[in-house]
Write a protein that holds these residues in place. Structure first.
Motif, PDB file in Angstrom:
ATOM      1  N   PRO A 332       0.838  -1.218   0.000  1.00  0.00           N
ATOM      2  CA  PRO A 332       0.000   0.000   0.000  1.00  0.00           C
ATOM      3  C   PRO A 332       0.861   1.253   0.000  1.00  0.00           C
ATOM      4  N   LEU A 333       0.330   2.293  -0.656  1.00  0.00           N
ATOM      5  CA  LEU A 333       1.051   3.550  -0.747  1.00  0.00           C
ATOM      6  C   LEU A 333       1.155   4.215   0.613  1.00  0.00           C
ATOM      7  N   GLN A 334       2.207   4.986   0.808  1.00  0.00           N
ATOM      8  CA  GLN A 334       2.423   5.737   2.051  1.00  0.00           C
ATOM      9  C   GLN A 334       2.476   7.214   1.689  1.00  0.00           C
ATOM     10  N   SER A 335       1.390   7.927   2.000  1.00  0.00           N
ATOM     11  CA  SER A 335       1.305   9.334   1.642  1.00  0.00           C
ATOM     12  C   SER A 335       2.114  10.176   2.608  1.00  0.00           C
ATOM     13  N   SER A 336       2.632  11.283   2.124  1.00  0.00           N
ATOM     14  CA  SER A 336       3.391  12.217   2.967  1.00  0.00           C
ATOM     15  C   SER A 336       2.489  13.172   3.713  1.00  0.00           C
ATOM     16  N   LYS A 337       1.173  13.100   3.463  1.00  0.00           N
ATOM     17  CA  LYS A 337       0.243  14.006   4.141  1.00  0.00           C
ATOM     18  C   LYS A 337       0.040  13.586   5.587  1.00  0.00           C
ATOM     19  N   ALA A 338      -0.214  14.577   6.461  1.00  0.00           N
ATOM     20  CA  ALA A 338      -0.504  14.277   7.860  1.00  0.00           C
ATOM     21  C   ALA A 338      -1.934  13.814   7.957  1.00  0.00           C
ATOM     22  N   GLY A 339      -2.184  12.873   8.797  1.00  0.00           N
ATOM     23  CA  GLY A 339      -3.546  12.397   8.964  1.00  0.00           C
ATOM     24  C   GLY A 339      -3.643  11.438  10.115  1.00  0.00           C
ATOM     25  N   THR A 340      -2.658  10.608  10.257  1.00  0.00           N
ATOM     26  CA  THR A 340      -2.639   9.690  11.380  1.00  0.00           C
ATOM     27  C   THR A 340      -1.915  10.329  12.547  1.00  0.00           C
TER      28      THR A 340
END
Length: 867
Positions: A332-340
């Motif tokens: 699965p992709l790992q986004s650089s956006k904050a969210g977790t």
């Protein structure tokens, strides 16, 4: 003595294994299996005769058969322990046969019970060791269960429980016997088959814990290669069973066990073993859908196979490389956006790092890093064409409106290949995620019907596609700040606050830079003025920057000094407070210690006084009891000492008087009894004489009758004896012939045995004579060797003595030559004695200066030596 000897003979006779087995069989025939079991166990557990015999194996097998019939696992375990102690030093093969026999019988009985019952009933029992819990008993009494189901469960569950306990006992018995480690690991594999066949998850966890404990407590400081091979083979099978039972926690713990086994030895395992290890890891991580570590494991397996496997064909290498690349793309992709949250990300990162360390992979495993490693190794030149094209479309192409149409035919071709079809579902999710991410970089909103037509080649319902999109957004796989689906307007929105978007910020920054460049080209005068102002400000800053920096440093030093003073003051106050607290606690402890000591002394004093009082009361009671006074009826403890003495004297006087009266009564009674007995004897004498006369007449009659009967019986026996003699007289001739034949046979056998014994004696005498001759020859050879050694030693000693004398003679000659070559001593001066023979001459004082000098002891020119 004869009876004791017979008992001892019988006892020894029945302690033989064959006799005990025969006696146990007799007990089984008459239905007394418990007594037969006890008899066989007594034979195995006896301490006097502990020598293994082949008959012990038959005894042990029969003992285990009786235990299996009775389902008595405790007795079977005790018997196996005793047989292990009996046979482990002499017949380990027998122990292996016995264990195999027990497990085979138990498995056959369990399979027979399972074939007659419904196996689904066993699934209701979670733990075989605790099959009757209060909850199950209450549920069975409250529910309307059929009698047949209850009967089948009561028949099948005990057999499964007995089989499980037999497996555990076998592992416990064989854990320290290195020579039977193959049986140990074969039993572990049997347990794995048992857990799969009957779906026993709880028992599988228990056997994994047992194997782990045995491996950690192994007596071998360092495992040998063979032992490591056995353990690793068992752990690999354990991994396979864990994946089949879908017990992923046990699977990961098994990976930790394998890592611990690798750490126990300095030797690197064989390439085949490592390849098998990574292959099992790929299967485990693929089933658990952990594509990150599945890709790392497949990569290690591929590199090891290419390097070590000489029989690997190019087609197989190409297919394995394709699987490795597809597994890496399936991560699965790992986004650089904050969210977790930071905690969840750190927790997942720590888990990944720990697992990577156990498996020997990268410290921080990521999708991007493994793809970059594969590209560095030029894996695109090795993989199949479809896989290469798929990688270029999903990872390198930006075409959201055409991406699905281009990729779907490749998916169809991959589904036709069994080993590549495992990654199609994960790659479809990646395709959907890539499409949404690329659409979000172009559009602010997108219609749902258009999106449905765009994703239609995937042949998935839109609800499933929507779930995939929502999960991807939730796990931050989509490289868009926010995605919302508006079903009322039938569209999808990408981001609500455009000022927060990175893309918008980048566009605004670029636009600002462009406008500044345009202004500089249009307004040149204002731009020059602005440049001059910037130069003036820069010069001012450079002029005062050193002064400002020094002021800041001084202020920092003052602040640090005040902080240090405040910290020292706080430490002094804290130390003073701690000292006061310690003094207060010390005073409290001393006061408490003094109070406790005072109470202890008071208690000891009171106990001592109470003990003395009890002793005094006990002595008084003993005196009263000796005088016959009932101490329970009188309040003796409350009396004074004078009252107690008075009571003792009165009681003693009363006792003496009572004894005198009793003696008088006894004498009067004896006198009356004597008179009465004498009168009775005088009256019964005539009666006794008449009875004696009647008894004599009756005895004469009885004797006459008995004699007549004896004569008649003797006559009859005499006539019968005469008839028997006539009948036996005809057999005398035949008896003689039979005796001659029998004696001839016995004599022949005796002569043969006698000749054999004579031959045996001659042979023994011959061998004894040869043995004596051999021993005599050996002793003579030893004596000759000893004499040779002694002569050699004497010769060496003589040679050493001669060399020593020669050395001394040469030294004496050298000393003599040295003394002859030395100059003669000087003549003595004065009146002193001559200096000859090396004798010591004391020094004398000179009359002129008082200096010490030696007469005649000057230098080579004849002068005197002064000190």
């Amino acid at each position: 003595l004869c009876a004791l000897a017979a008992m001892a003979y019988n006892n020894f006779h029945f302690q033989r294994p064959e006799n005990v087995l025969k006696r146990a069989e007799d007990f089984v025939v008459i239905g007394k299996k418990d007594q037969a079991l006890d008899l066989l166990f007594e034979l195995l557990a006896q301490r006097r005769y502990r020598t293994w015999q082949p008959a012990h194996e038959d005894v042990m097998k029969r003992f285990l058969e009786l235990c299996i019939d009775a389902r008595d696992n405790r007795m079977a375990k005790e018997g196996l322990h005793q047989y292990r102690n009996l046979s482990q030093h002499q017949a380990l093969g027998s122990l292996e046969n016995v264990i195999e026999h027990m497990l085979r019988l138990a498995e056959e009985r369990a399979k027979k019970a399972a074939s007659e019952c419904d196996r689904k009933l066993v699934d209701e029992v979670e733990d075989l060791e605790n099959d009757k819990t209060p909850e199950t008993i209450l549920l069975a009494s409250a529910t309307s269960e059929r009698d047949r189901d209850r009967t089948e469960r009561q028949e099948l569950v005990p057999w499964l429980k007995f089989l499980w306990e037999s497996y555990r006992s076998t592992l416990e018995i064989l854990r320290h016997i290195i020579k039977l480690q193959n049986v140990y690991h074969r039993t572990a594999n049997r347990i794995f088959v048992f857990c799969i066949e009957y779906r026993r998850n709880t028992e599988f966890r228990k056997v994994c814990d047992t194997l782990r404990i045995h491996a950690n407590k192994s007596r071998e400081p360092e495992m040998s290669a063979e032992t490591l091979e056995y353990h690793l083979a068992t752990r690999f099978e354990q991994l396979k069973v864990a994946s089949k039972l879908r017990l992923w926690n046990e699977g990961f713990r098994t990976i930790e066990d394998i890592h611990a086994l690798f750490q126990k030895t300095d030797k690197r395992p064989s390439s085949q073993l490592e390849a098998t290890y990574y292959q099992k890891l790929t299967d485990l991580f693929l089933v658990s859908e952990n594509f990150l570590f599945h890709a790392y494991a497949f990569k290690a397996y591929y590199l090891l196979s290419v390097e070590k496997n000489k029989s690997l064909t190019p087609e197989q290498a190409k297919r394995m490389a394709s699987c490795v690349l597809l597994s890496a793309m399936s991560i699965p992709l790992q986004s650089s956006k904050a969210g977790t949250t930071y905690s969840s990300r750190d927790s997942q990162k720590q888990k990944n790092r720990r697992m990577a360390q156990l498996l020997g992979f990268d410290i921080n495993p990521k999708r991007k890093s493994i793809l970059q490693d594969l590209l560095d190794q030029d894996i695109l030149d090795v993989v199949e064409d479809d896989v290469r094209e798929l990688y270029m479309l999903l990872e390198m192409t930006f075409a959201p409106l055409e991406l699905v149409k281009k990729v779907q035919p490749i998916f169809e071709r991959l589904r036709a290949k069994s080993d590549l079809s495992n990654y199609v579902d994960a790659l479809e999710k990646l395709l959907i995620t890539r499409t949404i991410s690329q659409l979000g970089q172009i559009f602010y909103s997108f219609r749902l019907d258009t999106l449905e037509q765009l994703l239609k080649p995937l042949n998935k319902p839109f609800l499933q596609l929507e779930n995939i999109i929502v999960k991807a957004v939730k796990t931050r796989q989509v490289d868009v700040h926010s995605v919302s689906i508006d079903h009322m307007n039938s569209c999808m929105h990408f981001g609500e606050d455009f000022m927060e978007e990175q893309r918008t910020r980048r566009l605004l920054t670029d636009m600002s830079r462009g406008l500044n460049t345009v202004c500089e080209h249009i307004c040149t005068d204002e731009a020059q003025a602005l440049t001059e102002q910037r130069k003036v400000r820069a010069q001012t800053v450079l002029k005062y920057i050193n002064q400002t920096h020094q002021e800041v440093l001084r202020r920092k030093e003052i602040i640090d000094k005040r902080k240090d003073e405040l910290m020292a003051l706080r430490q002094i106050r804290r130390a003073e407070q701690e000292r006061r607290v310690k003094d207060l606690e010390r005073s409290k402890k001393e006061a408490e210690r003094a109070r406790v000591e005072k109470q202890r002394k008071n208690r000891e004093r009171a106990a001592l006084e109470e003990l003395e009082e009890e002793k005094r009361q006990f002595e008084i009671k003993q005196k009263l009891l000796q005088e016959g006074i009932d101490v329970s009826s009188n309040n003796v403890a409350s009396m004074t000492l004078e009252e107690q003495e008075k009571l003792i004297a009165e009681t003693r006087k009363k006792t003496i008087q009572e004894s005198i009266d009793t003696e008088k009564k006894i004498q009067a009674s004896a006198k009356r009894l004597d008179t009465l007995v004498r009168a009775l004897r005088e009256r019964e004498i005539p009666k006794l004489k008449e009875l004696i006369k009647e008894k004599r007449k009756q005895d004469e009659v009885d004797h006459k009758k008995a004699w007549e009967a004896h004569l008649a019986k003797s006559k009859v026996e005499h006539e019968e004896g005469k008839k028997a003699k006539e009948e036996y007289s005809r057999m005398q001739e035949s008896r003689g012939e039979f005796e001659e034949i029998l004696l001839a046979q016995w004599r022949k056998v005796y002569d043969e045995e006698r000749s054999q014994r004579w031959e045996e004696c001659d042979r023994r005498l011959k061998y004894a004579k040869l043995d004596r001759a051999r021993k005599l020859r050996q002793s003579k050879e030893k004596e000759i060797a000893r004499r040779r050694d002694e002569e050699a030693r004497i010769e060496r000693e003589k040679r050493r003595i001669a060399e020593e004398e020669e050395r001394k003679r040469r030294e004496a000659e050298e000393e003599e030559r040295a003394s002859q070559q030395a100059p003669p001593p000087a003549a003595p001066r004065g009146d002193g004695p001559p200096a000859s023979g090396g004798r010591y001459v004391p020094p004398m004082r000179d009359e002129r200066g008082g200096e010490r000098r030696f007469p005649g002891g000057g230098d080579d020119r004849g002068g005197e030596r002064r000190f």
